[in-house]
Design a protein around this motif. Structure first.
Motif, mmCIF file in Angstrom:
data_model
loop_
_atom_site.group_PDB
_atom_site.id
_atom_site.type_symbol
_atom_site.label_atom_id
_atom_site.label_comp_id
_atom_site.label_asym_id
_atom_site.label_seq_id
_atom_site.Cartn_x
_atom_site.Cartn_y
_atom_site.Cartn_z
ATOM 1 N N ARG A 328 -9.942 -14.915 6.348
ATOM 2 C CA ARG A 328 -8.931 -14.319 7.219
ATOM 3 C C ARG A 328 -7.648 -15.126 7.062
ATOM 4 N NH1 ARG A 328 -9.010 -13.178 13.767
ATOM 5 N NH2 ARG A 328 -10.006 -11.281 13.082
ATOM 6 N N THR A 340 -3.523 -6.751 5.245
ATOM 7 C CA THR A 340 -2.835 -6.919 3.960
ATOM 8 C C THR A 340 -2.847 -8.354 3.480
ATOM 9 O OG1 THR A 340 -0.947 -6.403 5.361
ATOM 10 C CG2 THR A 340 -1.202 -5.089 3.457
ATOM 11 N N GLY A 344 -4.858 -9.551 0.474
ATOM 12 C CA GLY A 344 -3.920 -9.980 -0.571
ATOM 13 C C GLY A 344 -4.180 -11.410 -1.012
ATOM 14 N N LEU A 356 -6.360 -1.039 -6.796
ATOM 15 C CA LEU A 356 -5.175 -0.176 -6.879
ATOM 16 C C LEU A 356 -5.461 1.047 -7.737
ATOM 17 C CD1 LEU A 356 -2.339 -2.852 -7.370
ATOM 18 C CD2 LEU A 356 -2.756 -1.474 -5.314
ATOM 19 N N VAL B 8 3.370 1.667 -6.815
ATOM 20 C CA VAL B 8 2.432 0.553 -6.625
ATOM 21 C C VAL B 8 2.454 0.089 -5.172
ATOM 22 C CG1 VAL B 8 1.959 -1.862 -7.220
ATOM 23 C CG2 VAL B 8 2.505 -0.207 -9.021
ATOM 24 N N ILE B 11 0.518 2.623 -3.019
ATOM 25 C CA ILE B 11 -0.940 2.516 -3.194
ATOM 26 C C ILE B 11 -1.448 1.237 -2.525
ATOM 27 C CG2 ILE B 11 -2.831 2.464 -4.849
ATOM 28 C CD1 ILE B 11 -0.781 3.516 -6.949
ATOM 29 N N ALA B 12 -0.698 0.174 -2.702
ATOM 30 C CA ALA B 12 -1.109 -1.113 -2.121
ATOM 31 C C ALA B 12 -1.185 -1.005 -0.601
ATOM 32 C CB ALA B 12 -0.131 -2.213 -2.534
ATOM 33 N N HIS B 13 -0.274 -0.262 -0.017
ATOM 34 C CA HIS B 13 -0.312 -0.098 1.434
ATOM 35 C C HIS B 13 -1.537 0.719 1.853
ATOM 36 C CE1 HIS B 13 0.824 0.216 5.563
ATOM 37 N NE2 HIS B 13 0.739 1.537 5.488
ATOM 38 N N LEU B 14 -1.805 1.772 1.098
ATOM 39 C CA LEU B 14 -2.984 2.605 1.381
ATOM 40 C C LEU B 14 -4.256 1.750 1.333
ATOM 41 C CD1 LEU B 14 -3.194 5.615 1.958
ATOM 42 C CD2 LEU B 14 -3.447 6.021 -0.491
ATOM 43 N N ALA B 15 -4.294 0.803 0.417
ATOM 44 C CA ALA B 15 -5.464 -0.071 0.252
ATOM 45 C C ALA B 15 -5.331 -1.337 1.090
ATOM 46 C CB ALA B 15 -5.634 -0.432 -1.222
ATOM 47 N N ARG B 16 -4.297 -1.427 1.918
ATOM 48 C CA ARG B 16 -4.030 -2.613 2.741
ATOM 49 C C ARG B 16 -4.188 -3.883 1.908
ATOM 50 N NH1 ARG B 16 -2.857 1.245 5.147
ATOM 51 N NH2 ARG B 16 -3.140 1.757 7.357
ATOM 52 N N LEU B 17 -3.486 -3.884 0.806
ATOM 53 C CA LEU B 17 -3.611 -4.965 -0.164
ATOM 54 C C LEU B 17 -2.251 -5.620 -0.343
ATOM 55 C CD1 LEU B 17 -5.949 -5.944 -1.919
ATOM 56 C CD2 LEU B 17 -5.226 -4.345 -3.681
ATOM 57 N N GLY B 18 -2.118 -6.849 0.121
ATOM 58 C CA GLY B 18 -0.858 -7.546 -0.059
ATOM 59 C C GLY B 18 -0.701 -7.984 -1.506
ATOM 60 N N ILE B 19 0.408 -7.626 -2.136
ATOM 61 C CA ILE B 19 0.644 -8.137 -3.498
ATOM 62 C C ILE B 19 2.012 -8.790 -3.538
ATOM 63 C CG2 ILE B 19 -0.934 -6.644 -4.781
ATOM 64 C CD1 ILE B 19 1.192 -4.706 -5.291
ATOM 65 N N VAL B 90 -9.443 -9.146 17.108
ATOM 66 C CA VAL B 90 -8.418 -8.786 16.120
ATOM 67 C C VAL B 90 -7.078 -8.695 16.850
ATOM 68 C CG1 VAL B 90 -10.000 -7.475 14.655
ATOM 69 C CG2 VAL B 90 -8.766 -6.285 16.468
ATOM 70 N N PRO B 91 -5.979 -8.740 16.090
ATOM 71 C CA PRO B 91 -4.680 -8.552 16.748
ATOM 72 C C PRO B 91 -4.678 -7.225 17.511
ATOM 73 C CG PRO B 91 -4.363 -9.269 14.483
ATOM 74 C CD PRO B 91 -5.823 -9.004 14.642
ATOM 75 N N PHE C 82 -8.511 2.288 7.299
ATOM 76 C CA PHE C 82 -8.738 0.967 7.894
ATOM 77 C C PHE C 82 -8.551 1.025 9.396
ATOM 78 C CE2 PHE C 82 -8.024 -0.130 3.510
ATOM 79 C CZ PHE C 82 -8.838 -1.230 3.312
ATOM 80 N N LEU C 138 -5.294 -10.240 22.359
ATOM 81 C CA LEU C 138 -6.046 -9.692 21.224
ATOM 82 C C LEU C 138 -6.942 -8.548 21.700
ATOM 83 C CD1 LEU C 138 -7.127 -13.069 19.588
ATOM 84 C CD2 LEU C 138 -5.226 -11.604 18.926
ATOM 85 N N THR C 139 -7.478 -7.788 20.748
ATOM 86 C CA THR C 139 -8.389 -6.698 21.070
ATOM 87 C C THR C 139 -9.802 -7.108 20.668
ATOM 88 O OG1 THR C 139 -6.717 -4.970 20.844
ATOM 89 C CG2 THR C 139 -8.982 -4.310 20.449
#
Lengths: 483, 95, 477
Positions: A328, A340, A344, A356, B8, B11-19, B90-91, C82, C138-139
């Protein structure tokens, strides 16, 4: 002791020549001595010695199975109860599995000793072991070259005799390719033969676990324990497991071997080709008939695979979100940030590339053009196999276009790396079993021969491989410095 | 077929993938290369071919409706990044 | 301008299984957080789903009950998004090939019956719950509910008013409980409704842009939420605005719907067949077995009650609203041998009133079907009058005694001795010459006065029919 075959070790344990504790300690010492290969992510010394003690008791009670007391190692893709299970990723660097994979459970039940967890490409995505968060594994035949991947740690450990045998998994060649590059025997069973429960998924419709050993006979022993129906895996097949050693000595007279012309064309290194020619000639001497066949759709295996596998992986890896386990990120500001950044920072570049790719292939507007098209191509490829295996008993060919390439040589060019899987990928799309066996050397580096059989014909493949290993000794060679 | 940096990022946002920003172009290049590889599939006519999702033509096996799992919360939450009162934290989720 | 409303409902019913749809964890409601979330429900690395037989069975039962096509071959798909209450980052659902295809349900609003199309019903797993109490900003996530089997029942956009929507929802609620596939507990979320609402100028063929209202969990709120949404949309359009396709949440406290921020962005769920699960095949043999076990459905039962027992619409509808009430009625009828109407009136009248007052279900009734039958038999054979019967019933409600025991103990048996009745009548006639005069001069109304006087004198124990007959004879002499 480490130079003995599995069955010689079984003999030694049973005759009391040495104990499992002694044997295990010897292997633990070797692992320490050859740490530079980077084959292991985790060495489970305490567990290994406990297992060995328990095995010694079992041996003395006469309740031992063949694998009782034999030191093996698990690819770090298999969940092991209370033991760190990383899948080669930073994402799971802090992950201790709360349960055992079925394969692990079966090997434990058989009394095998677990030496540790083996290095691998991150989430099994890679052909060189260079994508591992824990660093590249070195090929014991030449430490400047890669061991192959993704089961590179397994192949290197077995080749360097840092474990008697090991588990591997194969989604597009991940058992066979490193086995070929490290000069060992690797078997990818029929899809559904070995339970996938507890094996961290890369591409669920392609993944299959299998043994990585020195010889076909050892693979037969290991597969005997690993295979079988599992009610926890819906895709596991409920059909009886034959006695894999029973038919090892069957004659190969009259065996029909098909050589797809598509496997021997452009792209195959000529020295590898001539090495394979000699190996196949050996089969002629054993009474087999050799025949050229054609499998016209094989050339589309790579594009189909690189749609299907990333598509499945893009969903399979969504669970790594920083909520319930695993990495995390620090101080997430909101939910999207948590997702993310955790993903990431937790995933490496190759994993991200495939997520991707898969996300794109499944997204609105592209699904039919990529995903459905790839599934249709998959059907045609699988029909090529059905047709071919109606005509011949087994198909033979190369495993890799060249011997092991240099570390760093291809990692900068992912497409070129993907293309090196050309001979192995189609087999996973069809779901048939295949083996890689040592078939000679080119410039001191091992070459593998691939044998592909019909669904659930693992016993036949093992028989064919074993007969070759009775008349050759390629599988008995040991890399320098590891004798 | 070639993907832009903007593609890109989507797609990265859709996959919640930070690049990393500096990697976006190289991902765009790699993915475009992969897509080029895939266009080879269009050479093959697949009009009457049934898509294949599984290597085996088998039916889903059904499990009897029996409770087999016991409470294992302590073990499962021992590996969780943040828990309180038996809950995963979680937040704040905004609905 | 005149507006027409178009409504389609998506109803999520939790199937009443012991274990989850893809794991062996319990589905019981109300456990401590995350104590019923096993490795599979948590989406731990390496775990795999295995389909629960009973979930499939219940889905097929439902499909048969709405006369739908049961797919011989259906497929599970992954719906990717998600959300912290969705552990795997995808929900296992069905997309292209759902288990239940086209069916229908007939509803009735203001005495007019209407057929509502059901597009499909598919199996899927429920998500967990997000708890928004304050955990330092938080949740908290509880995954006990994750993996509970759901049957999502999707209607055609066939409803034209909130009233119709509620009628459809009630009918479906009644049906799933009849079939015993869902406990129907709306407070616990076993039966949840999302409504797709749009408006269009009357006469226009094309649908307007719809808004989806999420999670409206009572019949009352469905009606209010839909009506509120219709008003909002009409007002918006009439003021020159445009309805945007979005997800809205109903706030029952403020009685309004508001846009859900979390669902703002366009979703791209990237559905694809779940490679961990194989296709589900439903054979003709399996369908035949399910069909044979199918209980009589509410509609059919109501028709039968009207035909076979000559009940009126209202009684037939009330008695068949629940399977248990209908069974109770038929048991009383059989044991008492009385006329059906008498049994129906007592059950829908006195018994239902008493149950309501005590807040009890028919299955918990203190007066069993057998005891009520005993009472009704005594009305039928004139042992007691209907009025006395009410008194006996009250005694029975408080005790375990039979009607006969109470009648004997309290001396409530009707007086059938005509001599005794005659003597009383003579006495009353003699005491009221004025009223006799009025009656004889043609004022029929006075007759009721004489009946009342006689019954009063006899403490209600005379047979009213006998009293009537004898009074007429005497007065006309």
């Amino acid at each position: 002791m480490h130079t003995k075959t599995l069955l010689e070790l079984v003999q030694g344990l049973r005759s009391g020549e040495f104990s499992s504790v002694e044997l295990t300690q010897a292997f633990l010492n070797r692992i320490m001595q050859h740490q530079h290969l980077n084959a292991y992510i985790t060495v489970t010394e305490e567990i290994a010695l406990e297992n060995a003690k328990a095995a010694d008791i079992r041996l003395s009670n006469g309740k031992a199975e063949l694998l009782t007391g034999i030191p093996i190692a698990q690819k770090d893709i298999f969940c092991t109860l209370d033991v760190k299970t990383t899948c080669g990723s930073k994402m799971l660097d802090n992950f201790t599995a709360p349960y055992n994979a079925t394969v692990v459970e079966k090997l434990n039940q058989a009394g095998a000793v677990m030496l540790g967890k083996l290095n691998m490409d991150e989430f099994a995505m890679g052909s060189s072991n260079e994508t591992s968060y824990y660093g590249v594994v070195k090929n014991p035949w030449n430490t400047n070259t890669v061991p192959g991947g993704s089961s590179g740690g397994s192949a290197a450990a077995v080749a360097a005799r840092l474990a008697v045998c090991a588990t591997g998994t194969d989604t597009g060649g991940s058992i066979r390719q490193p086995a070929a590059l490290c000069g060992i025997t690797g078997l990818k069973p029929t899809y559904g033969r070995v339970s996938r429960y507890g094996m961290i998924a890369y591409a669920s419709s392609l993944d299959q676990g299998g043994p990585m050993t020195h010889s076909a006979e050892e693979a037969a022993v290991m597969l005997q324990t690993m295979a079988g129906f599992d009610e926890k895996d819906s895709t596991s097949v409920d059909c009886p497991v034959p006695d894999y050693r029973a038919g090892l000595n069957n004659s190969l007279a009259g065996l029909k071997i098909g050589l797809p012309k598509e496997f021997f064309g452009e792209g195959l290194n000529s020295e590898v080709a001539s090495t394979l020619e000699i190996a196949i000639n050996e089969y002629s001497k054993l009474g087999a008939e050799i025949k050229e066949i054609s499998m016209p759709n094989l050339k589309l295996a790579i594009p189909a695979y690189y749609v299907i596998a990333p598509a499945e992986c893009s969903a399979n890896l969504s669970r790594f979100d920083g909520v319930r386990y695993g990495y995390r990120c620090e101080n997430p500001v909101d939910l999207t940030d948590l997702y993310t950044r955790s993903r990431g920072e937790g995933f490496g570049k190759e994993v991200k590339r495939r997520i991707l790719m898969g996300t794109y292939a499944l997204s609105a507007g592209y699904y039919d053009a990529y995903y459905i098209k790839a599934q249709k191509v998959r059907r045609l490829i699988s029909e090529d196999f059905k047709n071919a295996l109606g005509e011949v008993d087994v198909i033979m060919g190369p495993v890799t276009p060249t011997t092991a390439f240099g570390i760093g040589e291809k990692i900068g060019n992912p497409i070129e790396m993907y293309l090196s899987d050309i001979y192995t990928i189609a087999i996973n799309l069809a779901g048939v079993p295949a083996m890689s066996i040592p078939a000679g050397f080119v410039a001191g580096m091992p070459v593998g021969l691939q044998i592909i059989g019909n669904y659930f014909a693992e016993d036949r493949l093992l028989n064919i491989a074993h007969q070759y290993q009775q008349v050759t000794d390629w599988h008995q060679h040991t890399p320098k410095g590891f004798e | 077929m070639s993907l832009t940096a903007d593609d890109v990022n989507k797609i990265a946002h859709l996959a919640r993938l930070g690049i990393d920003k500096q990697d976006v172009e190289s991902y765009a290049k790699d993915l475009s290369g992969m897509l080029d590889l895939m266009t080879r599939m269009s050479e093959l006519n697949t009009d009457n071919v049934e898509p294949m999702a599984h290597p085996m033509d088998q039916a889903q096996r059904l499990r009897p409706d029996v409770v087999t799992e016991q409470n294992n919360r302590e073990k499962f939450q021992a590996i969780a990044p943040q828990v309180e009162a038996g809950l995963y934290l979680v937040p704040k989720v905004i609905e | 301008m005149e507006w027409e409303t178009v409504i389609g409902l998506e109803i999520h019913t939790q199937l009443a299984t012991q274990s989850k749809i893809f794991s062996g964890a319990a589905t019981a409601y109300g456990a401590e957080p995350n104590t019923q979330a096993c490795a599979v429900d948590l989406g731990l690395p390496g775990v795999l789903p295995v389909l629960n037989e009973e979930a499939v069975h219940k889905a097929v039962i439902f499909g048969m009950a709405i006369e739908a096509e049961i797919a011989p071959y259906s497929v599970f798909a992954r719906k990717n998004y998600f959300y912290p209450d969705l552990p795997k980052g995808y929900q296992i659902s069905q997309f292209e090939l759902p288990i239940v295809g086209n069916g229908h349900l007939d509803i009735e609003v203001d005495g007019v019956s209407k057929r509502i199309g059901i597009t499909r019903a598919h199996l899927e797993e429920d998500a967990g719950k997000s708890l928004h109490e304050d955990f330092h900003g938080l949740t908290g996530i509880d995954l006990n509910r994750a993996g509970t089997p759901l049957l999502e029942i999707v209607s055609e956009p066939d409803m034209r008013s909130a009233k119709e929507a509620v009628a459809y929802m009630r009918k479906l609620h009644e049906l799933v409980r009849y079939l015993d596939i869902c406990d129907g507990n709306m407070q616990e979320g076993s039966f949840r409704c999302d409504a797709n609402v749009s408006v269009r100028p009357k006469g226009q063929k094309e649908f307007g842009t719809r808004a989806e209202i999420k999670n409206i969990n009572s019949f009352k709120f469905v009606e209010k939420a839909i009506n509120h949404e219709i008003e909002r949309q009409i007002e918006l359009i009439e003021n020159g605005g445009k309805v945007v396709q979005e997800t809205r949440l109903y706030d029952s406290v403020k009685d309004e719907t508001r846009s859900m921020r979390s669902k703002e962005e366009a979703n791209d769920y990237r559905y694809f067949p779940d490679p961990d699960l194989l296709p589900v095949f439903i054979s003709e043999e399996f369908k035949a077995v399910v069909k044979a076990q199918l209980p009589e459905l509410p509609q059919a039962k109501k028709h039968r009650f009207k035909d076979q027992y000559a009940l009126d619409e209202e009684n037939a509808a009330i008695l068949t609203y629940s399977c248990q009430l209908a069974d109770y009625f038929e048991a009383v009828l059989k044991a008492s041998g009385c006329e059906a109407r008498l049994c129906a009136n007592w059950i829908t009248g006195d018994l239902s009133a008493a149950l309501n007052k005590a807040g009890l279900e028919i299955t918990d009734s203190p007066v069993s079907d057998e005891r009520l039958a005993g009472l009704l038999a005594r009305i039928s054979d004139n042992t007691i009058s209907g009025k006395i019967a009410k008194q006996v019933f009250e005694e029975m409600w408080q005790s375990t005694a039979t009607a006969d025991e109470i009648i004997a103990e309290k001396g409530l048996k009707q007086i059938t001795d005509t001599g005794a009745i005659e003597a009383i009548i003579d006495k009353i006639i003699a005491a009221n010459p004025g009223q006799v005069e009025q009656y004889r001069s043609g004022k029929d109304k006075v007759f009721a006065f004489f009946v009342g006087q006689v019954m009063k004198e006899m403490q209600g124990k005379a047979n009213p029919a006998e009293v009537n007959k004898m009074l007429k004879v005497k007065l006309n002499q």
